[in-house]
Motif scaffolding. Sequence first.
Motif, PDB file in Angstrom:
ATOM      1  N   GLU A 165      77.167  39.324  19.809  1.00 15.84           N
ATOM      2  CA  GLU A 165      76.614  40.717  20.364  1.00 15.84           C
ATOM      3  C   GLU A 165      75.358  41.133  19.512  1.00 15.84           C
ATOM      4  O   GLU A 165      75.310  40.705  18.225  1.00 15.84           O
ATOM      5  CB  GLU A 165      77.695  41.733  20.391  1.00 15.84           C
ATOM      6  N   SER A 166      74.642  41.878  20.242  1.00 15.36           N
ATOM      7  CA  SER A 166      73.403  42.479  19.491  1.00 15.36           C
ATOM      8  C   SER A 166      73.000  43.723  20.225  1.00 15.36           C
ATOM      9  O   SER A 166      73.841  44.152  21.293  1.00 15.36           O
ATOM     10  CB  SER A 166      72.238  41.820  19.280  1.00 15.36           C
ATOM     11  N   GLY A 186      73.729  47.132  19.093  1.00 19.63           N
ATOM     12  CA  GLY A 186      74.280  48.517  18.470  1.00 19.63           C
ATOM     13  C   GLY A 186      73.423  49.109  17.930  1.00 19.63           C
ATOM     14  O   GLY A 186      72.424  48.781  17.210  1.00 19.63           O
ATOM     15  N   LEU A 214      73.096  46.775  25.105  1.00 18.30           N
ATOM     16  CA  LEU A 214      73.944  45.627  24.202  1.00 18.30           C
ATOM     17  C   LEU A 214      73.811  44.510  24.976  1.00 18.30           C
ATOM     18  O   LEU A 214      73.845  44.168  26.068  1.00 18.30           O
ATOM     19  CB  LEU A 214      75.509  45.892  24.110  1.00 18.30           C
ATOM     20  N   CYS A 244      75.021  40.319  24.850  1.00 20.78           N
ATOM     21  CA  CYS A 244      76.107  39.086  24.241  1.00 20.78           C
ATOM     22  C   CYS A 244      75.655  37.899  24.805  1.00 20.78           C
ATOM     23  O   CYS A 244      75.832  37.394  26.032  1.00 20.78           O
ATOM     24  CB  CYS A 244      77.498  39.334  24.913  1.00 20.78           C
ATOM     25  N   VAL A 284      83.326  50.119  17.879  1.00 23.33           N
ATOM     26  CA  VAL A 284      82.615  49.035  17.652  1.00 23.33           C
ATOM     27  C   VAL A 284      82.753  48.306  19.051  1.00 23.33           C
ATOM     28  O   VAL A 284      83.992  48.157  19.789  1.00 23.33           O
ATOM     29  CB  VAL A 284      83.575  48.076  16.970  1.00 23.33           C
ATOM     30  N   TYR A 330      82.933  44.991  21.689  1.00 25.05           N
ATOM     31  CA  TYR A 330      83.030  43.741  21.647  1.00 25.05           C
ATOM     32  C   TYR A 330      82.756  42.935  23.013  1.00 25.05           C
ATOM     33  O   TYR A 330      83.037  43.698  24.070  1.00 25.05           O
ATOM     34  CB  TYR A 330      84.365  42.996  21.328  1.00 25.05           C
ATOM     35  N   GLN A 368      81.763  38.877  17.551  1.00 23.33           N
ATOM     36  CA  GLN A 368      82.074  39.692  16.062  1.00 23.33           C
ATOM     37  C   GLN A 368      82.296  41.284  16.058  1.00 23.33           C
ATOM     38  O   GLN A 368      82.745  41.990  15.449  1.00 23.33           O
ATOM     39  CB  GLN A 368      81.291  39.254  14.811  1.00 23.33           C
ATOM     40  N   THR A 414      79.658  44.752  17.769  1.00 21.60           N
ATOM     41  CA  THR A 414      78.585  45.580  17.238  1.00 21.60           C
ATOM     42  C   THR A 414      78.826  47.103  17.437  1.00 21.60           C
ATOM     43  O   THR A 414      79.674  47.410  18.366  1.00 21.60           O
ATOM     44  CB  THR A 414      77.140  45.226  18.237  1.00 21.60           C
ATOM     45  N   GLN A 415      78.333  47.793  16.246  1.00 24.55           N
ATOM     46  CA  GLN A 415      78.744  49.241  16.032  1.00 24.55           C
ATOM     47  C   GLN A 415      77.929  50.007  16.902  1.00 24.55           C
ATOM     48  O   GLN A 415      76.716  49.870  16.793  1.00 24.55           O
ATOM     49  CB  GLN A 415      78.627  49.639  14.671  1.00 24.55           C
TER      50      GLN A 415
END
Length: 123
Positions: free
Chosen positions: A6-7, A9, A20, A22, A93, A95, A115, A117-118
Amino acid sequence: QVQLVESGGGLVQAGGSLRLSCAASGRTFSSDAMGWFRQAPGKEREFVAALKWNGGNQYYGDSVKGRFTISRDNAKNTVYLQMNSLKPEDTAVYYCALRYLGYSGYAGSYDYWGQGTQVTVSS
């Protein structure tokens, strides 16, 4: 094996937007659906959205309907979550997850997880 990354956040003010991503790799060709879930501190993991790789409907949790949109790019093996009109209660978070057989809103039925992303929404 499957890898989900993931990216996207970050920190955003209430009313703002984030997208976001994935990226999926590995043995994804036989998978059926991708989902997004979120988990805030002290709370259970919550279903956000899901879709199938081969098209069809998208599915959303009640708390995000009308504000979030899930989409996919099959060529890139990537799933997106566009989040608009963000609220402080969206802080969690996030997912992404992969499921081999069908769609589900139940986190325990997904086969692989990223994993996380916040996402933090300030008031």
